[in-house]
Design a protein around this motif. Structure first.
Motif, short mmCIF file in Angstrom:
data_model
loop_
_atom_site.label_atom_id
_atom_site.label_comp_id
_atom_site.label_asym_id
_atom_site.label_seq_id
_atom_site.Cartn_x
_atom_site.Cartn_y
_atom_site.Cartn_z
N HIS A 219 41.18 20.26 31.84
CA HIS A 219 41.00 21.39 30.92
C HIS A 219 40.47 22.65 31.60
O HIS A 219 39.76 23.44 30.98
CB HIS A 219 40.11 21.00 29.74
CG HIS A 219 40.57 19.74 29.08
ND1 HIS A 219 41.73 19.70 28.35
CD2 HIS A 219 40.07 18.49 29.09
CE1 HIS A 219 41.92 18.46 27.92
NE2 HIS A 219 40.93 17.70 28.37
N GLU A 222 41.30 25.90 29.87
CA GLU A 222 40.60 26.39 28.67
C GLU A 222 40.05 27.78 28.94
O GLU A 222 39.95 28.62 28.05
CB GLU A 222 39.43 25.46 28.31
CG GLU A 222 39.84 24.10 27.82
CD GLU A 222 40.28 24.10 26.36
OE1 GLU A 222 40.11 25.14 25.69
OE2 GLU A 222 40.81 23.07 25.92
N ASN A 237 29.28 28.37 32.93
CA ASN A 237 29.87 27.11 33.42
C ASN A 237 28.81 26.19 34.05
O ASN A 237 29.13 25.33 34.86
CB ASN A 237 31.04 27.39 34.38
CG ASN A 237 30.59 27.97 35.71
OD1 ASN A 237 29.45 28.40 35.85
ND2 ASN A 237 31.49 27.98 36.69
N PHE A 261 29.07 34.75 32.50
CA PHE A 261 29.74 35.57 33.51
C PHE A 261 31.23 35.57 33.23
O PHE A 261 31.77 34.66 32.61
CB PHE A 261 29.46 35.02 34.92
CG PHE A 261 28.03 35.18 35.30
CD1 PHE A 261 27.58 36.35 35.87
CD2 PHE A 261 27.11 34.17 35.04
CE1 PHE A 261 26.23 36.52 36.19
CE2 PHE A 261 25.76 34.33 35.36
CZ PHE A 261 25.34 35.51 35.93
N ILE A 269 42.55 32.06 45.39
CA ILE A 269 41.20 31.48 45.40
C ILE A 269 40.84 30.86 46.75
O ILE A 269 39.67 30.88 47.15
CB ILE A 269 41.05 30.44 44.24
CG1 ILE A 269 39.59 30.05 44.04
CG2 ILE A 269 41.92 29.22 44.43
CD1 ILE A 269 38.74 31.13 43.49
N HIS A 277 29.33 34.06 40.88
CA HIS A 277 28.83 35.45 40.85
C HIS A 277 27.87 35.76 41.98
O HIS A 277 27.72 36.90 42.39
CB HIS A 277 28.15 35.74 39.50
CG HIS A 277 26.86 34.98 39.32
ND1 HIS A 277 26.82 33.68 38.87
CD2 HIS A 277 25.57 35.33 39.56
CE1 HIS A 277 25.56 33.27 38.83
NE2 HIS A 277 24.78 34.26 39.24
N LEU A 284 35.91 25.09 48.05
CA LEU A 284 36.55 24.60 46.82
C LEU A 284 36.15 23.16 46.55
O LEU A 284 36.00 22.75 45.40
CB LEU A 284 38.07 24.72 46.94
CG LEU A 284 38.64 26.12 46.73
CD1 LEU A 284 40.15 26.11 46.91
CD2 LEU A 284 38.27 26.66 45.35
N VAL A 287 33.08 23.32 44.74
CA VAL A 287 33.30 23.78 43.35
C VAL A 287 33.70 22.58 42.50
O VAL A 287 33.21 22.39 41.38
CB VAL A 287 34.39 24.88 43.28
CG1 VAL A 287 34.78 25.16 41.82
CG2 VAL A 287 33.94 26.16 43.96
N TYR A 291 31.97 20.90 39.04
CA TYR A 291 32.60 20.59 37.75
C TYR A 291 32.61 19.09 37.46
O TYR A 291 32.51 18.67 36.31
CB TYR A 291 34.03 21.15 37.69
CG TYR A 291 34.08 22.65 37.44
CD1 TYR A 291 33.67 23.18 36.22
CD2 TYR A 291 34.53 23.53 38.42
CE1 TYR A 291 33.72 24.55 35.98
CE2 TYR A 291 34.58 24.90 38.19
CZ TYR A 291 34.17 25.40 36.97
OH TYR A 291 34.21 26.75 36.72
C1 HEC Z 1 34.30 27.03 29.95
C2 HEC Z 1 35.08 27.86 30.83
C3 HEC Z 1 35.49 27.28 32.18
C4 HEC Z 1 36.15 26.11 32.45
C5 HEC Z 1 36.64 25.05 31.46
C6 HEC Z 1 36.35 26.08 33.89
N1 HEC Z 1 35.82 27.19 34.45
FE1 HEC Z 1 35.88 27.68 36.41
N2 HEC Z 1 34.71 29.28 36.06
C7 HEC Z 1 34.24 29.70 34.83
C8 HEC Z 1 33.31 30.78 34.98
C9 HEC Z 1 32.58 31.52 33.88
C10 HEC Z 1 33.20 31.00 36.37
C11 HEC Z 1 32.30 32.03 37.06
C12 HEC Z 1 30.87 31.56 37.05
C13 HEC Z 1 29.93 32.42 37.85
O1 HEC Z 1 30.35 33.46 38.36
O2 HEC Z 1 28.76 32.06 37.98
C14 HEC Z 1 34.11 30.04 37.01
C15 HEC Z 1 34.31 29.97 38.37
C16 HEC Z 1 35.25 29.13 38.97
C17 HEC Z 1 35.61 29.18 40.37
C18 HEC Z 1 35.07 30.18 41.37
C19 HEC Z 1 35.87 31.48 41.29
C20 HEC Z 1 35.35 32.59 42.13
O3 HEC Z 1 36.14 33.49 42.45
O4 HEC Z 1 34.17 32.61 42.49
C21 HEC Z 1 36.55 28.23 40.59
C22 HEC Z 1 37.26 27.89 41.88
C23 HEC Z 1 36.76 27.55 39.32
N3 HEC Z 1 35.95 28.13 38.35
C24 HEC Z 1 37.62 26.50 39.13
C25 HEC Z 1 37.66 25.74 37.95
C26 HEC Z 1 38.33 24.47 37.84
C27 HEC Z 1 39.08 23.78 38.96
C28 HEC Z 1 38.12 24.04 36.57
C29 HEC Z 1 38.53 22.73 35.96
C30 HEC Z 1 37.94 21.56 36.58
C31 HEC Z 1 37.35 25.07 35.89
N4 HEC Z 1 37.07 26.08 36.77
C32 HEC Z 1 36.96 25.04 34.55
C33 HEC Z 1 34.61 29.15 33.61
C34 HEC Z 1 35.28 27.95 33.46
#
Ligand code: HEC
Ligand code: HEC
Length: 340
Positions: A219, A222, A237, A261, A269, A277, A284, A287, A291
């Motif tokens: 997801h 989403e 997140n 954020f 990416i 942020h 990655l 990251v 999650y």
């Molecule tokens: C509920 C919303 C949400 C979901 C679901 C989500 N993300 Fe994110 N994602 C974010 C937000 C908000 C940030 C930035 C957070 C921050 O800057 O502190 C982020 C940041 C990231 C980043 C870093 C991007 C950057 O340029 O710094 C990656 C890679 C990423 N997400 C991958 C994923 C992956 C893979 C999944 C699924 C496993 C996922 N995200 C699920 C909201 C989400």
């Protein structure tokens, strides 16, 4: 907060400047049409800053010119580097005299589509955003009116400014031309685009399994949804239990917006590490660790962030899919490069 007021003060000045702008239909410009990749919507361009070749050329020069910083040491491109999709490779990029601000330099990939800019969605237009790095103590630490004066001493800039906006260099010209250049930074030719939008068969089985994980199992979409891998909202997140950066709350002062954020694009990416942020996650792989654990307990964490478990192969598949979002033509396009 002081800096914010300073910015608003200058903004008001800039708006006044634009108010006195005369009808500029009398001079000749070369209209420019951004090539929109398959599957992408049109970009929105403000009425008073339609794209022309002259505006983009000027904006590109200013983007790469350290004249914008108080000691002429750094340019926009010092922190937004083309080879890294206009992001930087360090958690926090140094400004003048090596000063460090609190956030990671984001990619400018497809920034034309962002309805708001900055991690907290503070500003609504690229034109206004230009003032932030110019004024910031930890970035250029300069003053846009003084930059205008400096540019007026350079005959090339004066000529280009008249060709672009029919007026001498000033805050109006500086903010608009750089924004015009930024709107051309469109990236839509990754392996993912070729497979999904251009209907070519380029993704291998592992990459497709990773795509399935991304969209259907974990997801991720989403939030990282649509052609630009973001729903353009602000979310939490679960990066920390306690954040030192209040995020969107800085703008709205609402408790429910604390530590929210902007959902960043995931295009290119692989190249834009470190992540988040504050640039606190280096790879990655880490990251995915974040999650997989379901993030940390924060009262505003989006409930869509839930723990999961990937085996080795699945983890590799997901990373291989994320690697498909790299658009090498974007990184090497000479039209985006340093004109000096
Ligand atoms: C509920 C919303 C949400 C979901 C679901 C989500 N993300 Fe994110 N994602 C974010 C937000 C908000 C940030 C930035 C957070 C921050 O800057 O502190 C982020 C940041 C990231 C980043 C870093 C991007 C950057 O340029 O710094 C990656 C890679 C990423 N997400 C991958 C994923 C992956 C893979 C999944 C699924 C496993 C996922 N995200 C699920 C909201 C989400
Ligand atoms: C010292 C490093 C540095 C310099 C120099 C710099 N930036 Fe940035 N840029 C950043 C950081 C850090 C952010 C995130 C700031 C925030 O969210 O509060 C950012 C954010 C942005 C954003 C918002 C992107 C988005 O999607 O929200 C744009 C657009 C941008 N910069 C363009 C520029 C331009 C144009 C210049 C030159 C006039 C410039 N930057 C100079 C570091 C820098």
């Amino acid at each position: 907060m002081k800096a914010v007021f300073k910015i608003l003060f200058v903004l008001t000045g800039t708006l006044l400047f634009s108010f006195v702008l005369k009808d500029n239909s009398a001079f000749e410009t070369t209209p420019y049409k951004v090539e929109i990749p398959q599957g992408f919507p049109d970009i929105k361009v403000p009425d008073d800053n339609q794209l022309t070749k002259e505006r983009i050329d000027l904006g590109r020069m200013l983007f790469y010119d350290p004249i914008l910083s108080v000691d002429s040491s750094i340019s926009c491109a010092s922190c937004h580097k083309q080879e890294f999709a206009f992001a930087d490779t360090v958690p926090i990029s140094p400004g003048v005299e090596g000063r460090l601000a609190g956030r990671n330099a984001p990619t400018l990939t497809n920034v034309a589509y962002n309805p708001t800019v900055l991690f907290d969605g503070f500003l609504q237009s690229l034109e206004m955003q230009i003032l932030v790095p110019i004024q910031e103590h930890a970035e250029f630490d300069f003053n846009i009116v003084d930059i205008g004066k400096k540019l007026n001493q350079d005959s090339t800039y004066v000529k280009m400014s008249f060709a672009a906006y029919n007026r001498a260099p000033d805050p109006y010209v500086i903010t608009r031309s750089i924004s015009a250049f930024e709107r051309t930074l469109i990236s839509g030719n990754s392996k993912f685009d070729q497979e999904v939008y251009q209907k070519k068969k380029v993704m291998n089985r592992s990459e497709k399994r990773g795509m399935n994980l991304f969209y259907n199992e974990l997801h991720c979409a989403e939030c990282h949804s649509g052609f630009n891998f973001t729903n353009f909202s602000t979310q939490n997140n679960g990066l920390y239990e306690v954040y030192s950066d209040s995020g969107r709350q800085r703008v709205t002062e609402l408790e429910s917006d604390r530590a929210l954020f902007k959902v960043p694009t995931l295009r290119n990416i692989t190249l834009t590490a470190p992540y988040m942020h504050d640039g606190s996650i280096a790879t990655l792989d880490e990251v995915i660790d974040h999650y997989e654990k379901g993030g940390k307990a924060h009262p505003n964490k989006n409930p869509k962030i839930q723990p999961f478990k990937l085996n080795k192969r699945e983890r590799k598949d997901l990373i291989n899919f994320l690697n498909c979002l790299t658009d090498t033509t974007f990184l090497t396009n000479k039209a985006f490069g340093n004109p000096f």
